[in-house]
Design an enzyme around this catalytic site. Sequence first.
Site, PDB file in Angstrom:
ATOM      1  N   ASP A  97      -5.895  -7.558  -2.146  1.00  0.00           N
ATOM      2  CA  ASP A  97      -6.867  -6.880  -0.935  1.00  0.00           C
ATOM      3  C   ASP A  97      -8.014  -6.089  -1.478  1.00  0.00           C
ATOM      4  O   ASP A  97      -8.573  -5.286  -0.922  1.00  0.00           O
ATOM      5  CB  ASP A  97      -5.750  -6.104  -0.109  1.00  0.00           C
ATOM      6  CG  ASP A  97      -6.376  -5.879   1.223  1.00  0.00           C
ATOM      7  OD1 ASP A  97      -7.663  -6.339   1.776  1.00  0.00           O
ATOM      8  OD2 ASP A  97      -5.851  -4.900   1.993  1.00  0.00           O
ATOM      9  N   ASP A 138       1.027  -1.225   0.132  1.00  0.00           N
ATOM     10  CA  ASP A 138       0.136  -0.097  -0.079  1.00  0.00           C
ATOM     11  C   ASP A 138       0.996   1.205   0.009  1.00  0.00           C
ATOM     12  O   ASP A 138       1.545   1.246   0.930  1.00  0.00           O
ATOM     13  CB  ASP A 138      -0.809  -0.025   1.264  1.00  0.00           C
ATOM     14  CG  ASP A 138      -1.822  -1.338   1.288  1.00  0.00           C
ATOM     15  OD1 ASP A 138      -2.654  -1.708   0.542  1.00  0.00           O
ATOM     16  OD2 ASP A 138      -1.455  -2.022   2.398  1.00  0.00           O
TER      17      ASP A 138
END
Length: 912
Positions: A126, A16
């Site tokens: 995700d 991320d």
Amino acid sequence: MSNKKTAHIISHTHWDREWYLPYEKHHVRLVKLVDTLLDKLDQDPEYRSFYLDGQTIILEDYLQVRPEQKERLTKHIRNGRILIGPWYILQDAFLTSGEANVRNMQIGHQDAQRYGDVSKIGYFPDTFGLVGQTPQLMQQSGIQNAFFGRGVKPTGFNNTVSDGDYESSFSELQWEGPDGSKVLGILFANWYSNGNEVPTDPEEAKAFWARKLADAEKYASTGELLFMNGCDHQPVQLDLPEAIRVARELYPDTEFIHSNFIDYLQSLDNALDRELSSVRGELRSQRTDGWGTLVNTASARVYLKQMNQHGQIMLEKVAEPLSAYASLLGHDYPHHLFTYAWKTLMQNHPHDSICGCSVDDVHREMVTRFEKSRNVAETIVQDSIEVIANHIDTSSFATYGEDARPFVVFNTTGKDRSGTVTVELDVARHYFRENIPFHEMKSRVKEFVIGDWRVVDSEGREVSCTLTDLGLNFGYDLPDDQFRQPYFARRVRIELEAEAVPANGHQAYAWVPSVHAGSVRNAKASLRVDERTMENAYLRIHVEDNGSVTLTDKESGRTYSGLCVYEDSGDIGNEYMYRQPDGEIAITTADLSAEISVVSDQPYACAIQIVHAWDVPKGADALLEQERNELVWFTGRRSARALETVKLNIVTTITLEKNGKGLKVSSSFDNQSTDHRLRMLFPTDVDSLVHQADSMFEVVTRDNEPSAEWVNPSYCHHQQAFVSVKDSSTGLTVANLGLNEYEVLRDGRNTIAVTLLRSVGELGDWGVFPTPEAQCLGQGNAELMIIPHGQGTPEEAYSTAYQYQVPWMSAQTDVHQGTLQPIHGWFKWDGAGMELSSVKVVEETGDLALRWFNATASKTTLAVEPKFAYTGVHKSTILEHRVDAVEVQPGADLAVGVGSAEIVTLVVSMPS
């Protein structure tokens, strides 16, 4: 199933770029990680490979700081030890457009190919649920698989996975899209960290693998077991080769290999000896308790979604088509600028970014990126419309003399368009270079007599308009061959009615002295019936005492009442999930008096303003702050709304246009309350068990009632352009600009509730992360359109909703001859249920790429008539690689058969 077991251990890190830390803090850690990885690959041939999270932006981020490592990095990519692509970034699926998804794949492939092979892995570790068209998008990208962590299995706090049933019998499944495309789906049933931090100590390793092997075998359809050695921002496990040697000694009946996705897929294919479950359409975790779907990220920091909608539309529906048309006139298509603008925009598209579920620092930086991308898009638009306008023949306006001020209105949507357009014109201008004394120059501009002027079209017919004098304005030109050229101008704003502007085209007008105006095009009638009622040929609108709207569809005779009521409720959840306090009943404006007035009454449009001064709770009580700090999971909180109230002042403007089949609704408000949600309600009173919503390249049908497993009182969903409830004869569609969350209420009226604002104070995942800016205090706004559909098909309403997304463009020009007619469309097309998605130029070939999607489940035929010279046409993939030639018959339209829900791209070859 064979007794043979193989443990495929795949090293990776899920990166991320920004989340609980700002981008640059994660960036520093990324540089350390890749440095470490390169050293390990250089030093240890047993450390076979590393998957770089499926996104090539990691390469950019690393080389931005370590450019001297490019050769070393490239060597390991070409040797197959670092696997890269296919995406530029890992983007959220439901909050980004179909074309953004396509650009992401295109740019990811382009970037990866500069280093080596593209990893053909559909990687969604995700992603917060997956859209139904993913299998078709994968197939058109040459990818036969999809690896994902969410969508068919419950996922809870700190990404823990439940042990209950899910839609597939195994972690391997067949995933089918609405068009029939199929890919092999691989669910990370034990998450994408199930092989993380493998112990080297024999005792620890024995316990570790006893548990991990059993967990994987529980869901696997074969003995080929997948273990993901990594997690979010996970450093490289340097002793993994030793850990694998230990595992081999402890479990000699299992083959442990440091694997990669390609080898795993091949082994899985060889081992599969049973039929897999088939899952069709969207993957949204609907057979769960409903608390872990993360759907309410669609309403976290709504301002980001609104900026994203505008940024996407400016690139894909305005800048790209206008640049493509300018290229047909010989202007260079700025591929480099588009790549930069798209990359800048897509840097805001990862789930933790566009979903609004990060710390405040992250989202402040996102605003800057949105503005940067938009500035590039607007510059491209300005350059393109100037090129096109200079080729448009405006010589018909010469009859009005030197006072004529021509301008061009551009319709970049796929259908002919009518509506209200606002244009700004300089009617007098003096450049500083003219050497007129400064004060005299200003005086000349200020004293220019506006007089009684009119707008006419190229046929000399008068067009209804309203003029506002903007007075003296400073401006400047930036010529390609000179220094900047400042000037003072007398500027006017003209609001006019544009009628039947061609799809993919333009129409020329001029502002001229009234003495020269020709026949009157529109009668000077009013749409206003009285102070609370307005009406056109299609709709009758009335505003009630409480500010709600009653709409009558004149074609079907159906009346919809109670529209545009506001609802406010407490929210003790977080950026991920909405949670109403126990026992609270939402308040509405249904029993509130409103101030109502007509604010605009023109022949082409009428607008009524509705003002509410509403007392709402100031926020949550003090217990909520304590529960946040103590990390009380939001489902178990006991906090409630405070008794103290503040004013929520809301101004709603509803606008009916002369030719409008929908009612425009604009809402502005000053939010001074925290920990709450504001929605607008649209009761449909349509009897249906399902509804439709716009998703990526699809109008998807969803159930109004949740599954039996669902316990969350809220049942919200994602939308892009619209949501609709219909029966066999009528229906109501509510379109929006950047409002991605809705709910069809189980209230007996099938009310569509659209979220305008959600105010929360924490990130809400694995720790305590306060986010005061997520309360979204201050000014907010929302734009919607209500579109009934009676006698026509619902697809007509959907087309109106899609067109509503796209702004009109205009450009001032002068009187000149040109090769383009004053009313012109670059190509015509027709196809029942089809929607035009993209017009752009292919960088590798110079082909013009035209993309549509079939919004229905019925087969159809797409007919296309180009209005420009071309040498051939091919169907292509979304990567815009030519596939099948389309037969071209002289004098006939191009005809292409289109399947159910098919995404169709035609690439048109240009003369050399």
